[in-house]
Design a protein around this motif. Structure first.
Motif: not given
Length: 879
Positions: A796-800, A828-830, A866-867
């Motif tokens: 939905g909306s997020g980062v893995a 790429d920044a993460v 990460v969080r």
């Protein structure tokens, strides 16, 4: 009087006057690169007029096929609109090569027109060059014509020249009075005569050219030692006069053809209507199409083929204007063949080829014209207004084949203007490109200066003996020589064993050795009817006895390839059909290339069959025979002739009895067994309707076999098997590869079930943004990316962030959904921040990135951050 009778009586008259009646040459000038098409009767005699060839006769007469539809002589857009313009026409002509001159030329013309054809004398008027008092007096004396009906005109109308320099001279034209009966025959002034001629009330029917000067580079005229005569009279115009009609299209040359078009289209034919114009275009273009195809021109996007394609498409467009949406020109072409096939048997002999290619080109263009109309609808929609840009008009013209009058007509119907200035700019740019292409191809280049400046060896006036058919070496003498600007020497030998490039066969190479000098022959050329060898000389050149030797191995290899080309041609016609005709060839020592007419790719079975047939003929060891015979006799016996080649009265026929018979001037093996082996390397397309086969013979074919064997051995070695087991081993390896691919695809998608659900269930939430982090055994990077794609779709909306820490190479993969990317949060920044914490580095794209791991032991700590990393990015991102 029917046109066929007019043609016959013209030729018979001049035959009785001692002229050699010559057949029409091809519409493609085989040995004249200065012309796109044969456009006048003198073309086949051009080298005779220039002094580069000597004809076996001093006077000749012809009915020459001509086309004027490209280059300098282009009447295309006037066809159908005027009463006289044509793309294809026949030119009746009589010629004198240093034999008779003005007196007899004038006598023949007047006698033929007034006595043989019975044209009333009072309806004939004459023009001469204003300086040519001799011709004026001869007309008054021979024709007993009134001085008031002989006008002296200037260079524009009554002076002819072949080029800026060279043979030229005054001409005399005969005009027919077409004025209404009440005014016919009444005297007019010169000015009135010219004005009425512009209006078509005086019709030029015959032009007598008196070549009596040689113009030098400074423009000075010098009398020729042997003045010549060149005349031309259009059969179509003469037929209109003798049949009493006011337009060429009303003669029997066109009436049956137009009637066939009317029958097919179903719209009545009325002369002075737009429909009348369209029918005349169909009739004229049907003639041009039939004859150009018969002489080997094939529709294409360049050169002669481009002109033919434009003729075809212009005809289709006029059928389209008549409401016809199906192939139409093909029916007209068949009517042309029926009408003219007896006089020109090449039409009957190539009927299937002509008809099938016309139909195919029409069908292609009908599809294209629909696409062009769709573009026009976009440029000028119904109900709109404005101006259509010149570049777009040119695109319609050049890409879709729309003649400009079609675009103009459609624009007027819809209320649009057209940027004609812009169109002309685009057209000029195309013409410049065409001129550059023609120059690069040698079209438009004037007579070669190589023919000038030769020095004769004193005391040796013998003609050259062409010995290439019987020998590769000769003890001989030098006839003439020429020192080239680049330092090389050119020689013409009395007995010449060297073959000069012709008919696709490349030139020989070799050596000429004299007393104290030698020459390496690296070029062989034809000049003034002889062969010249060219090369660098070592030592002091002294004309005298020489030894001339051709490099024998390349010559023998070339002969193998040339004879194999004849066998290939015959095999193709047997396998594919009689429509197959040669369209070009290359015969070199190391290979042969053969272009031929055929509608589509050959199947592998067809290629294999043709290759087998050629080899069967090789192993049968047939004799290869060559004979000299009269051209008509050779054709009657069934000898194949090339479309664009120019043949003389006597031709050389190369025959492999029961297999092949062709007109050919090349060198060949003595028996087919000397070819040894024939192998086809490739079959491909080179143009619409033209295929190409490349092949090898003899030693090169043997080398190819050995090379293939080495490749098989190496392949078997790499796959750890024997050569005879190579195919099943390859199949086994391919099957293993397919199994591995299936396993990989399964692995990529297997994470889409419970694994993805488990990961999503463990996601943390940051103000509606889901963050997934997981370390474990994810497999290869491809499998991790496949899992990441599934997560992106379902987050939905997020980062893995996924980290491989167990089975595979340590790796981190990050994915980010599109809504976060729009807020400036990028994968790429993460991944760079996470990887840095694990002693690694990486990068990628905004939606997915990957990184290597420097220290696997630091991965758990990095994943715990990460969080925090995502929170920091969200804090700085717009809502």
């Amino acid at each position: 009087m029917r046109a066929d009778e007019i043609r016959s009586r013209f030729l018979d008259y001049f035959a009785h006057q001692g002229h050699a009646v010559r057949p029409s040459s091809s519409l493609v000038p085989g040995d004249d690169p200065t012309l796109l098409f044969t456009n006048a009767g003198m073309v086949q005699f051009k080298k005779v007029f220039l002094g580069m060839e000597e004809a076996p006769f001093t006077r000749a007469a012809t009915s020459q096929k001509c086309v004027r539809a490209g280059g300098k002589h282009n009447d295309l857009e006037a066809v159908g609109v005027t009463a006289r313009h044509h793309t294809f026409f026949e030119m009746l002509g009589n010629f004198s090569f240093g034999d008779y001159f003005k007196r007899d030329a004038i006598r023949f013309a007047w006698e033929l027109l007034t006595e043989e054809f019975g044209i009333p004398r009072e309806r004939l008027w004459v023009t001469v060059h204003h300086t040519d008092d001799e011709a004026r007096q001869l007309w008054l004396e021979i024709a007993d014509i009134s001085p008031e009906r002989v006008f002296g005109l200037g260079d524009k109308d009554n002076f002819w020249q072949m080029a800026d320099t060279g043979p030229c001279g005054p001409c005399s034209e005969i005009h027919f009075d077409l004025r209404p009966e009440g005014r016919r025959g009444t005297e007019v002034s010169r000015e009135e005569f010219e004005e009425l001629g512009e209006k078509g009330e005086f019709l030029e029917i015959w032009n007598l050219v008196f070549m009596q000067f040689d113009r030098d580079a400074d423009g000075e005229l010098h009398p020729l030692p042997a003045p010549c005569v060149d005349t031309g009279m259009g059969l179509e115009r003469l037929a209109s006069v003798l049949q009493g009609v006011d337009a060429n299209y009303k003669t029997d040359l066109f009436t049956n053809v137009i009637a066939r078009a009317v029958e097919v289209v179903g719209v009545p034919y009325e002369y002075d209507t737009p429909q009348g114009v369209s029918y005349r275009v169909l009739a004229d273009h049907g003639r041009a199409t039939a004859f150009l195809l018969a002489d080997g021109v094939f529709p294409s996007n360049e050169g002669r083929g481009y002109v033919l394609r434009r003729i075809l498409r212009r005809a289709v467009r006029h059928a389209y204007l008549l409401g016809r949406r199906a192939p139409t020109l093909v029916e007209v072409v068949e009517a042309v063949i029926d009408r003219m096939g007896v006089t020109f048997p090449e039409l009957l002999g190539r009927r299937e080829y002509i008809v099938s290619n016309t139909r195919a080109e029409e069908e292609r263009f009908l599809a294209t014209i629909d696409a062009g109309i769709k573009l026009f609808d976009q440029l000028a929609p119904v109900g709109g207004s404005g101006t259509i840009a010149g570049a777009q008009v040119f695109k319609l013209y050049d890409t879709f084949g729309f003649p400009v009058d079609l675009t103009e007509l459609m624009a007027q119907e819809r209320g649009y203007a057209v940027d004609w200035e812009g169109f002309e700019r685009e057209l000029d740019a195309q013409r410049q490109r065409s001129r550059e292409d023609r120059k690069a191809a040698g079209i438009g280049v004037e007579a070669d200066a190589f023919a000038m400046g030769w020095e004769e060896v004193p005391g040796d006036t013998a003609d050259q003996d062409f010995a290439a058919y019987r020998a590769t070496a000769a003890q001989t003498d030098i006839l003439t020589f020429r020192r080239m600007e680049d330092g090389r020497m050119a020689l013409q030998l009395r007995e010449n064993p060297f073959y000069a490039e012709s008919g696709g066969q490349v030139s020989d190479r070799g050596h000429v050795r004299g007393d104290g000098w030698s020459m390496t022959v690296n070029e062989v050329r034809k000049v003034a009817g002889r062969v010249a060898v060219v090369g660098a000389v070592e030592g002091d050149f002294i004309p005298g006895p020489v030894t001339a030797e051709v490099d024998e191995p390349p010559r023998r290899d070339t002969e193998r390839n040339h004879t194999a080309t004849h066998l290939l041609h015959a095999a193709l016609r047997r396998v594919l059909g009689e429509h197959v005709h040669q369209r070009g060839s290359l015969v070199a020592p190391d290979r042969l290339r053969f272009d031929f007419t055929h509608g589509g790719p050959m199947t592998p079975d067809q290629v294999s069959t043709v290759e087998g047939m050629v080899n069967e003929a090789v192993w049968a060891n047939y004799d290869v025979c060559s004979n000299q015979m009269a051209y008509p006799d050779a054709i009657a016996r069934g000898a194949m002739a090339l479309f664009s080649e120019k043949y003389g009265d006597v031709v050389r026929v190369v025959e492999i009895p029961g297999v092949s018979m062709e007109l050919c001037g090349g060198t060949h093996v003595r028996t087919t067994g000397q070819i040894g082996l024939f192998r086809i390397l490739s079959e491909s397309g080179v143009a619409a309707g033209v295929r190409r086969i490349e092949a090898v013979t003899g030693r090169e074919a043997f080398e190819r076999v050995r090379r293939d064997e080495r490749t098989l051995r190496e392949a078997a070695s790499l796959l750890r098997t024997r050569e005879e087991n190579l195919l099943p081993r390859i199949q086994q390896v391919l099957e293993q590869g397919r199994d591995l691919q299936k396993q990989l695809e399964k692995a990529r998608t297997s994470g889409g079930g419970d694994v993805v659900s488990t990961l999503l269930a463990s996601a943390a939430s940051l103000d509606g943004v889901r963050v997934v982090t997981s370390s474990g055994a994810f497999g290869s990077v491809d499998e991790m990316k496949a899992l990441g794609d599934v997560l992106r779709e379902r987050l939905g909306s997020g980062v893995a962030v996924l980290a491989e820490t167990e089975g595979g190479k340590p790796m981190i993969v990050v994915v980010v959904t599109d809504d976060l990317i729009r807020r400036g949060i990028r994968a790429d920044a993460v991944v760079r921040e996470v990887a840095a914490l694990a002693g690694g580095k990486g990068g990628g794209k905004p939606h997915m990135a990957q990184a290597g791991v420097g220290d696997p032991s630091r991965v758990p700590g990095a994943m715990e951050k990460v969080r925090e990393i995502v929170e920091g990015l969200l804090a700085g991102a717009p809502a």
